[in-house]
Design a protein around this motif. Structure first.
Motif, PDB file in Angstrom:
ATOM      1  N   GLY A  16       0.853  -1.176   0.000  1.00  0.00           N
ATOM      2  CA  GLY A  16       0.000   0.000   0.000  1.00  0.00           C
ATOM      3  C   GLY A  16       0.890   1.228   0.000  1.00  0.00           C
ATOM      4  O   GLY A  16       1.924   1.262  -0.690  1.00  0.00           O
ATOM      5  N   ALA A  17       0.493   2.253   0.773  1.00  0.00           N
ATOM      6  CA  ALA A  17       1.267   3.493   0.812  1.00  0.00           C
ATOM      7  C   ALA A  17       2.671   3.242   1.374  1.00  0.00           C
ATOM      8  O   ALA A  17       3.681   3.583   0.749  1.00  0.00           O
ATOM      9  CB  ALA A  17       0.518   4.526   1.653  1.00  0.00           C
ATOM     10  N   LEU A  37       0.742  -8.271  -3.403  1.00  0.00           N
ATOM     11  CA  LEU A  37      -0.409  -7.349  -3.493  1.00  0.00           C
ATOM     12  C   LEU A  37      -1.703  -8.116  -3.374  1.00  0.00           C
ATOM     13  O   LEU A  37      -1.742  -9.341  -3.512  1.00  0.00           O
ATOM     14  CB  LEU A  37      -0.393  -6.618  -4.842  1.00  0.00           C
ATOM     15  CG  LEU A  37       0.764  -5.626  -5.002  1.00  0.00           C
ATOM     16  CD1 LEU A  37       1.725  -6.076  -6.069  1.00  0.00           C
ATOM     17  CD2 LEU A  37       0.236  -4.235  -5.280  1.00  0.00           C
ATOM     18  N   ARG A  38      -2.786  -7.391  -3.181  1.00  0.00           N
ATOM     19  CA  ARG A  38      -4.107  -8.012  -3.129  1.00  0.00           C
ATOM     20  C   ARG A  38      -4.972  -7.327  -4.189  1.00  0.00           C
ATOM     21  O   ARG A  38      -4.872  -7.647  -5.359  1.00  0.00           O
ATOM     22  CB  ARG A  38      -4.677  -7.881  -1.720  1.00  0.00           C
ATOM     23  CG  ARG A  38      -5.812  -8.827  -1.429  1.00  0.00           C
ATOM     24  CD  ARG A  38      -6.133  -8.902   0.036  1.00  0.00           C
ATOM     25  NE  ARG A  38      -6.413  -7.588   0.649  1.00  0.00           N
ATOM     26  CZ  ARG A  38      -6.756  -7.414   1.907  1.00  0.00           C
ATOM     27  NH1 ARG A  38      -6.849  -8.458   2.709  1.00  0.00           N
ATOM     28  NH2 ARG A  38      -7.000  -6.211   2.393  1.00  0.00           N
ATOM     29  N   THR A  83       0.966  -3.996   5.693  1.00  0.00           N
ATOM     30  CA  THR A  83      -0.498  -4.087   5.806  1.00  0.00           C
ATOM     31  C   THR A  83      -0.951  -3.243   6.995  1.00  0.00           C
ATOM     32  O   THR A  83      -0.140  -2.825   7.823  1.00  0.00           O
ATOM     33  CB  THR A  83      -0.943  -5.535   6.055  1.00  0.00           C
ATOM     34  OG1 THR A  83      -0.308  -5.977   7.258  1.00  0.00           O
ATOM     35  CG2 THR A  83      -0.547  -6.447   4.904  1.00  0.00           C
ATOM     36  N   SER A  87      -5.181  -6.965  10.428  1.00  0.00           N
ATOM     37  CA  SER A  87      -5.171  -8.367   9.978  1.00  0.00           C
ATOM     38  C   SER A  87      -3.860  -9.083  10.287  1.00  0.00           C
ATOM     39  O   SER A  87      -3.542 -10.087   9.651  1.00  0.00           O
ATOM     40  CB  SER A  87      -5.467  -8.426   8.474  1.00  0.00           C
ATOM     41  OG  SER A  87      -4.451  -7.727   7.774  1.00  0.00           O
ATOM     42  N   LYS A 199       5.283   7.101  19.862  1.00  0.00           N
ATOM     43  CA  LYS A 199       4.668   7.485  18.574  1.00  0.00           C
ATOM     44  C   LYS A 199       3.154   7.675  18.731  1.00  0.00           C
ATOM     45  O   LYS A 199       2.537   8.468  18.020  1.00  0.00           O
ATOM     46  CB  LYS A 199       4.972   6.473  17.472  1.00  0.00           C
ATOM     47  CG  LYS A 199       4.541   6.999  16.091  1.00  0.00           C
ATOM     48  CD  LYS A 199       5.335   6.412  14.966  1.00  0.00           C
ATOM     49  CE  LYS A 199       5.136   7.161  13.657  1.00  0.00           C
ATOM     50  NZ  LYS A 199       3.797   7.085  13.095  1.00  0.00           N
TER      51      LYS A 199
HETATM   52  N1  LIG Z   1       0.396   6.152   5.473  1.00  0.00           N
HETATM   53  C1  LIG Z   1       1.201   6.740   6.323  1.00  0.00           C
HETATM   54  O1  LIG Z   1       1.642   7.893   6.086  1.00  0.00           O
HETATM   55  C2  LIG Z   1       1.643   6.054   7.571  1.00  0.00           C
HETATM   56  C3  LIG Z   1       1.163   4.798   7.902  1.00  0.00           C
HETATM   57  N2  LIG Z   1       1.649   4.174   9.021  1.00  0.00           N
HETATM   58  C4  LIG Z   1       1.197   2.840   9.380  1.00  0.00           C
HETATM   59  O2  LIG Z   1       1.658   1.937   8.380  1.00  0.00           O
HETATM   60  C5  LIG Z   1       0.765   0.823   8.254  1.00  0.00           C
HETATM   61  C6  LIG Z   1       0.358   0.689   6.791  1.00  0.00           C
HETATM   62  O3  LIG Z   1      -0.392   1.845   6.437  1.00  0.00           O
HETATM   63  P1  LIG Z   1      -0.656   2.313   4.938  1.00  0.00           P
HETATM   64  O4  LIG Z   1       0.480   1.953   4.071  1.00  0.00           O
HETATM   65  O5  LIG Z   1      -1.079   3.728   5.019  1.00  0.00           O
HETATM   66  O6  LIG Z   1      -1.914   1.392   4.552  1.00  0.00           O
HETATM   67  P2  LIG Z   1      -2.542   1.069   3.120  1.00  0.00           P
HETATM   68  O7  LIG Z   1      -3.972   0.782   3.336  1.00  0.00           O
HETATM   69  O8  LIG Z   1      -2.164   2.116   2.134  1.00  0.00           O
HETATM   70  O9  LIG Z   1      -1.787  -0.263   2.696  1.00  0.00           O
HETATM   71  C7  LIG Z   1      -2.060  -1.541   3.197  1.00  0.00           C
HETATM   72  C8  LIG Z   1      -1.802  -2.503   2.061  1.00  0.00           C
HETATM   73  O10 LIG Z   1      -1.774  -3.845   2.546  1.00  0.00           O
HETATM   74  C9  LIG Z   1      -2.472  -4.645   1.601  1.00  0.00           C
HETATM   75  N3  LIG Z   1      -2.882  -5.887   2.231  1.00  0.00           N
HETATM   76  C10 LIG Z   1      -3.634  -6.058   3.340  1.00  0.00           C
HETATM   77  N4  LIG Z   1      -3.785  -7.372   3.613  1.00  0.00           N
HETATM   78  C11 LIG Z   1      -3.128  -8.030   2.638  1.00  0.00           C
HETATM   79  C12 LIG Z   1      -2.923  -9.396   2.349  1.00  0.00           C
HETATM   80  N5  LIG Z   1      -3.436 -10.345   3.142  1.00  0.00           N
HETATM   81  N6  LIG Z   1      -2.195  -9.735   1.263  1.00  0.00           N
HETATM   82  C13 LIG Z   1      -1.680  -8.782   0.464  1.00  0.00           C
HETATM   83  N7  LIG Z   1      -1.828  -7.457   0.678  1.00  0.00           N
HETATM   84  C14 LIG Z   1      -2.542  -7.091   1.750  1.00  0.00           C
HETATM   85  C15 LIG Z   1      -3.634  -3.775   1.176  1.00  0.00           C
HETATM   86  O11 LIG Z   1      -4.241  -4.288   0.006  1.00  0.00           O
HETATM   87  P3  LIG Z   1      -5.790  -3.979  -0.364  1.00  0.00           P
HETATM   88  O12 LIG Z   1      -5.751  -2.814  -1.264  1.00  0.00           O
HETATM   89  O13 LIG Z   1      -6.265  -5.210  -1.030  1.00  0.00           O
HETATM   90  O14 LIG Z   1      -6.513  -3.709   0.936  1.00  0.00           O
HETATM   91  C16 LIG Z   1      -2.883  -2.457   0.976  1.00  0.00           C
HETATM   92  O15 LIG Z   1      -2.276  -2.409  -0.286  1.00  0.00           O
HETATM   93  C17 LIG Z   1      -0.381   1.101   9.222  1.00  0.00           C
HETATM   94  O16 LIG Z   1      -0.148   0.447  10.454  1.00  0.00           O
HETATM   95  C18 LIG Z   1      -0.307   2.637   9.429  1.00  0.00           C
HETATM   96  O17 LIG Z   1      -0.857   3.056  10.666  1.00  0.00           O
HETATM   97  C19 LIG Z   1       2.633   4.750   9.795  1.00  0.00           C
HETATM   98  C20 LIG Z   1       3.122   5.973   9.494  1.00  0.00           C
HETATM   99  C21 LIG Z   1       2.626   6.771   8.407  1.00  0.00           C
END
Ligand SMILES: NC(=O)C1=CN([C@@H]2O[C@H](COP(=O)(O)OP(=O)(O)OC[C@H]3O[C@@H](n4cnc5c(N)ncnc54)[C@H](OP(=O)(O)O)[C@@H]3O)[C@@H](O)[C@H]2O)C=CC1
Ligand SMILES: CC(C)(CO)C(=O)C(=O)O
Length: 318
Positions: A16-17, A37-38, A83, A87, A199
């Motif tokens: 993801g991000a 990826l999903r 993720t 989950s 944090k």
């Molecule tokens: N974004 C930010 O700026 C920040 C985020 N964080 C932390 O980082 C973590 C991630 O956040 P973020 O990146 O924003 O989240 P996102 O929702 O952008 O990314 C999560 C990703 O994980 C994928 N995913 C989930 N389950 C599975 C699986 N079983 N198999 C394959 N892929 C899977 C999702 O796919 P799908 O699209 O299918 O759901 C998605 O692409 C969190 O704990 C957040 O609190 C910490 C600091 C800053």
């Protein structure tokens, strides 16, 4: 002459991000990076990963070593989990498929004790580490990521077979070295649990209030009442951390006010989850800290009220 040391193979579990941004940065630095990826698998396999970064400019990784199932991934020395924490308990089968023997699993996630439910489902041979990402990044669309600001990753040891403190520190330094090699600021954390509490001083107020008030950081910081609420919530996190035996540096809340005012207007990742009707990371960011504080004899009524409001919203939203 000594042979060159092979670079570790890196697997991104959840692109993801966070997973996408750090994965692209590591791939650009020459690491062999494999992305699980999903929902965005087809888009990324066809069109690659694109990061629009304020600090680094536009970056494209194409083709991407993308996988829709961990069974197809090569054995990875480092697995970076990107993720959401909601989950974690279900990730063990994918991690077992993609892990090389003695692999290191680094959870790049917010929240308290996020490693525990995964740790108990993994074999003792694997190391588990926690990573705290200080970054503003979000998914704009399938395979498209916007990086607004910051980027540091702090790495700490959670558990695993390392024999002693020296071996544990070496593994943490190896993790730090991956990010530094990719041009990302990274530091070792001596105490992962304390750092996760610290944090939360940011995530508890801003993540929850962004959903509850429907406001990003700039309006939250501009309004006298929301500022006061943020200050009071931060003070309660510090109280909870202290009750649990983790000192937060004096003036840390004031420091976060300053950092947030200097950031571009930012919607925390919890708001993106709310917007896209995904489960909110309530257990990691609210339930566990509240329970830990309560067990230490410390009530946190403002955080509790915020948590109960978010639980209501979450149940109706997903
Ligand atoms: N974004 C930010 O700026 C920040 C985020 N964080 C932390 O980082 C973590 C991630 O956040 P973020 O990146 O924003 O989240 P996102 O929702 O952008 O990314 C999560 C990703 O994980 C994928 N995913 C989930 N389950 C599975 C699986 N079983 N198999 C394959 N892929 C899977 C999702 O796919 P799908 O699209 O299918 O759901 C998605 O692409 C969190 O704990 C957040 O609190 C910490 C600091 C800053
Ligand atoms: C905004 C920031 C930088 C606060 O530490 C962050 O890392 C987050 O959203 O979790």
């Amino acid at each position: 002459m000594m042979g060159a040391v092979a670079k570790p193979t890196i697997g991104i579990i959840g692109t993801g991000a966070i997973g996408g941004f750090y994965g692209v940065m590591l791939a650009r630095a020459g690491f062999d990076v494999h992305f699980l990826l999903r929902s965005e698998f087809s888009a990324v396999a066809e069109r690659g990963l694109h990061v629009d970064s304020a600090p680094y400019g536009a970056m494209t990784l194409s083709p991407v070593q993308a996988y829709s199932t961990a069974e197809d991934m090569p054995p990875c020395d480092w697995l970076l989990v990107g993720t959401k924490t909601t989950s974690n308990a279900d990730l063990a089968p994918a991690i077992l498929q993609a892990a090389a023997p003695n692999a290191k699993v680094l959870l790049l996630q917010n929240g308290l004790d996020v490693e525990d439910s995964l740790r108990e489902r993994l074999p003792d041979s694997l190391h588990v580490l926690g990573g705290l990402c200080y970054i503003c990044v979000h998914r704009e669309g399938p395979g498209v990521i916007t990086h607004q600001a910051l980027g540091a990753v702090h790495v700490g040891f959670h558990s695993g077979p390392a024999a002693d403190a020296t071996a544990r520190a070496a593994i943490v330094e190896e993790g730090v070295g991956l990010f530094r090699a990719a041009g990302i600021d990274s530091q070792a954390m001596a105490n992962l649990h304390q750092a996760r509490w610290q944090k939360l001083v940011w995530n508890v107020p801003y993540n929850g209030l962004s959903v509850l008030l429907g406001a990003s950081t700039t309006p939250l910081m501009a309004d006298a009442d929301s500022r006061e609420l943020i200050r009071a919530l931060m003070a309660e996190v510090v109280l909870g951390a202290t009750a649990c035996g983790h000192d937060i540096p004096a003036g840390y809340a004031e420091h976060l006010f300053m950092v947030t005012e200097r950031m571009p207007d930012y919607w925390p990742s919890m708001y993106h989850d709310f917007l896209h009707k995904r489960p909110l990371e309530l257990a990691a960011i609210y339930t566990r800290p509240l329970a830990a504080a309560k067990a230490a004899g410390c009530e946190l009524p403002r955080i509790e009220a915020l948590y109960r409001s978010l639980s209501f919203i979450d149940r109706r939203n997903t």
